[in-house]
Design a protein around this motif. Structure first.
Motif, mmCIF file in Angstrom:
data_model
loop_
_atom_site.group_PDB
_atom_site.id
_atom_site.type_symbol
_atom_site.label_atom_id
_atom_site.label_comp_id
_atom_site.label_asym_id
_atom_site.label_seq_id
_atom_site.Cartn_x
_atom_site.Cartn_y
_atom_site.Cartn_z
ATOM 1 N N VAL A 33 0.967 -1.071 0.031
ATOM 2 C CA VAL A 33 0.033 -0.071 -0.121
ATOM 3 C C VAL A 33 0.903 1.099 -0.022
ATOM 4 O O VAL A 33 0.634 2.061 -0.968
ATOM 5 C CB VAL A 33 -1.138 0.125 1.306
ATOM 6 C CG1 VAL A 33 -1.657 1.242 1.333
ATOM 7 C CG2 VAL A 33 -2.134 -1.274 1.110
ATOM 8 N N ARG A 34 1.969 1.164 0.906
ATOM 9 C CA ARG A 34 2.903 2.394 0.775
ATOM 10 C C ARG A 34 3.253 2.618 -0.485
ATOM 11 O O ARG A 34 3.694 3.736 -0.823
ATOM 12 C CB ARG A 34 3.860 2.095 1.885
ATOM 13 C CG ARG A 34 4.802 3.386 2.362
ATOM 14 C CD ARG A 34 5.767 3.068 3.321
ATOM 15 N NE ARG A 34 6.566 1.892 3.216
ATOM 16 C CZ ARG A 34 6.732 0.778 3.520
ATOM 17 N NH1 ARG A 34 5.802 0.714 4.634
ATOM 18 N NH2 ARG A 34 7.653 -0.211 3.402
ATOM 19 N N LEU A 72 -4.453 14.179 18.113
ATOM 20 C CA LEU A 72 -4.509 13.614 16.601
ATOM 21 C C LEU A 72 -3.851 14.462 15.904
ATOM 22 O O LEU A 72 -2.948 13.907 14.888
ATOM 23 C CB LEU A 72 -6.012 13.526 16.471
ATOM 24 C CG LEU A 72 -6.600 12.174 17.153
ATOM 25 C CD1 LEU A 72 -8.128 11.985 16.800
ATOM 26 C CD2 LEU A 72 -5.916 10.751 16.655
ATOM 27 N N ASP A 73 -4.254 15.713 15.735
ATOM 28 C CA ASP A 73 -3.482 16.680 14.792
ATOM 29 C C ASP A 73 -2.193 16.755 14.910
ATOM 30 O O ASP A 73 -1.336 16.552 13.900
ATOM 31 C CB ASP A 73 -4.148 18.012 15.021
ATOM 32 C CG ASP A 73 -3.669 18.946 14.030
ATOM 33 O OD1 ASP A 73 -3.663 18.568 12.925
ATOM 34 O OD2 ASP A 73 -3.415 20.113 14.215
ATOM 35 N N GLU A 74 -1.558 16.619 16.231
ATOM 36 C CA GLU A 74 -0.067 16.889 16.473
ATOM 37 C C GLU A 74 0.744 15.400 16.157
ATOM 38 O O GLU A 74 1.952 15.490 15.654
ATOM 39 C CB GLU A 74 0.253 17.153 17.972
ATOM 40 C CG GLU A 74 -0.103 18.551 18.000
ATOM 41 C CD GLU A 74 -0.047 18.848 19.637
ATOM 42 O OE1 GLU A 74 0.580 18.054 20.480
ATOM 43 O OE2 GLU A 74 -0.083 20.058 19.878
ATOM 44 N N GLU A 75 -0.131 14.406 16.312
ATOM 45 C CA GLU A 75 0.488 12.946 16.290
ATOM 46 C C GLU A 75 0.536 12.376 14.842
ATOM 47 O O GLU A 75 1.411 11.811 14.501
ATOM 48 C CB GLU A 75 -0.205 11.999 17.155
ATOM 49 C CG GLU A 75 0.318 10.790 17.501
ATOM 50 C CD GLU A 75 1.469 11.163 18.532
ATOM 51 O OE1 GLU A 75 2.494 10.236 18.588
ATOM 52 O OE2 GLU A 75 1.432 11.830 19.554
ATOM 53 N N PHE A 76 -0.321 12.767 14.069
ATOM 54 C CA PHE A 76 -0.403 12.395 12.523
ATOM 55 C C PHE A 76 -0.571 13.242 11.571
ATOM 56 O O PHE A 76 -1.062 14.364 11.867
ATOM 57 C CB PHE A 76 -1.685 11.275 12.449
ATOM 58 C CG PHE A 76 -1.836 10.249 13.277
ATOM 59 C CD1 PHE A 76 -1.162 9.083 12.941
ATOM 60 C CD2 PHE A 76 -2.528 10.458 14.585
ATOM 61 C CE1 PHE A 76 -1.248 8.105 13.938
ATOM 62 C CE2 PHE A 76 -2.670 9.279 15.676
ATOM 63 C CZ PHE A 76 -1.988 8.194 15.077
ATOM 64 N N ASN A 77 0.102 12.924 10.349
ATOM 65 C CA ASN A 77 0.081 13.860 9.232
ATOM 66 C C ASN A 77 -1.333 13.421 8.648
ATOM 67 O O ASN A 77 -1.935 12.378 9.105
ATOM 68 C CB ASN A 77 1.166 13.942 8.256
ATOM 69 C CG ASN A 77 1.349 12.732 7.641
ATOM 70 O OD1 ASN A 77 0.540 12.063 7.157
ATOM 71 N ND2 ASN A 77 2.651 12.233 7.264
ATOM 72 N N ALA A 78 -1.918 14.029 7.536
ATOM 73 C CA ALA A 78 -3.188 13.935 7.121
ATOM 74 C C ALA A 78 -3.239 12.393 6.473
ATOM 75 O O ALA A 78 -4.129 11.760 6.610
ATOM 76 C CB ALA A 78 -3.764 14.797 5.891
ATOM 77 N N GLU A 79 -2.161 11.829 5.698
ATOM 78 C CA GLU A 79 -2.073 10.709 4.958
ATOM 79 C C GLU A 79 -2.303 9.640 6.273
ATOM 80 O O GLU A 79 -2.919 8.448 5.963
ATOM 81 C CB GLU A 79 -0.925 10.502 4.154
ATOM 82 C CG GLU A 79 -1.160 10.377 2.772
ATOM 83 C CD GLU A 79 -2.502 9.942 2.271
ATOM 84 O OE1 GLU A 79 -2.914 8.877 2.188
ATOM 85 O OE2 GLU A 79 -3.146 10.998 1.772
ATOM 86 N N GLU A 80 -0.964 9.752 7.243
ATOM 87 C CA GLU A 80 -0.927 8.641 8.121
ATOM 88 C C GLU A 80 -2.532 8.482 8.836
ATOM 89 O O GLU A 80 -2.753 7.587 9.145
ATOM 90 C CB GLU A 80 -0.011 9.140 9.237
ATOM 91 C CG GLU A 80 1.419 9.134 8.591
ATOM 92 C CD GLU A 80 2.417 9.659 9.610
ATOM 93 O OE1 GLU A 80 3.478 9.369 9.783
ATOM 94 O OE2 GLU A 80 1.876 10.547 10.511
ATOM 95 N N LEU A 81 -3.092 9.787 9.260
ATOM 96 C CA LEU A 81 -4.280 9.742 9.763
ATOM 97 C C LEU A 81 -5.257 9.035 8.949
ATOM 98 O O LEU A 81 -6.091 8.214 9.602
ATOM 99 C CB LEU A 81 -4.563 11.236 10.130
ATOM 100 C CG LEU A 81 -5.649 11.450 11.122
ATOM 101 C CD1 LEU A 81 -5.493 10.889 12.500
ATOM 102 C CD2 LEU A 81 -6.436 12.943 11.017
ATOM 103 N N LYS A 82 -5.553 9.235 7.865
ATOM 104 C CA LYS A 82 -6.455 8.591 7.177
ATOM 105 C C LYS A 82 -6.097 6.985 6.928
ATOM 106 O O LYS A 82 -7.259 6.343 7.320
ATOM 107 C CB LYS A 82 -6.344 8.943 5.581
ATOM 108 C CG LYS A 82 -7.616 8.751 4.825
ATOM 109 C CD LYS A 82 -7.497 9.678 3.595
ATOM 110 C CE LYS A 82 -8.828 9.428 2.646
ATOM 111 N NZ LYS A 82 -8.862 10.206 1.572
ATOM 112 N N ARG A 83 -4.945 6.647 6.983
ATOM 113 C CA ARG A 83 -4.719 5.124 6.727
ATOM 114 C C ARG A 83 -4.843 4.507 7.974
ATOM 115 O O ARG A 83 -5.746 3.250 8.056
ATOM 116 C CB ARG A 83 -2.969 5.044 6.088
ATOM 117 C CG ARG A 83 -2.710 3.721 6.329
ATOM 118 C CD ARG A 83 -1.381 3.549 5.764
ATOM 119 N NE ARG A 83 -0.412 4.011 6.906
ATOM 120 C CZ ARG A 83 0.436 5.047 6.435
ATOM 121 N NH1 ARG A 83 0.203 5.708 5.510
ATOM 122 N NH2 ARG A 83 1.496 5.606 7.447
#
Length: 121
Positions: A33-34, A72-83
């Protein structure tokens, strides 16, 4: 469950575009996937569960909501968060903005799960 996005060869097996790739380790799935060779898909049973989760939206006190949103905002970028959200079963249908994804995670009661998983790695 993942599906080939184009013809690929993995472990000496050729998969055509659209083929479901089964029997892989989680790390192999994540790697494909990556590399954008495959994408996560869900089974009909998972789709039913997802629809059920979407109906179980939780009301969260505003202070807790803001605390979870910030974490959540600090811990993940948008792509990581979605995945990561997809992996824990959050319904992201029609959502593209990071703020909307964060809200869906919190409202569907999955914020703690994402934040706990991340801190154990």
């Amino acid at each position: 469950m993942i599906r080939a996005k184009h013809t690929i060869r993995h472990n000496d097996v050729e998969y055509k575009k659209g083929d479901i790739i089964e029997g892989l380790t989680e790390s192999d799935k994540k790697r494909l996937v990556r590399l954008k060779s495959a994408e996560y898909v869900i089974s009909p049973e998972e789709e039913m569960k997802k629809q059920q989760v979407a109906k179980d939206v939780k009301e969260i006190p505003s202070e807790l909501f803001e605390e979870l949103r910030k974490a959540l905002d600090e811990e993940f970028n948008a792509e990581e968060l979605k995945r990561e959200a997809k992996e824990v079963g959050v319904d992201l249908t029609g959502l593209t903005r990071k703020d909307d994804i964060i809200e869906a995670i919190i409202r569907q009661g999955k914020a703690d799960e994402l934040l706990e998983d991340d801190s154990n790695e």
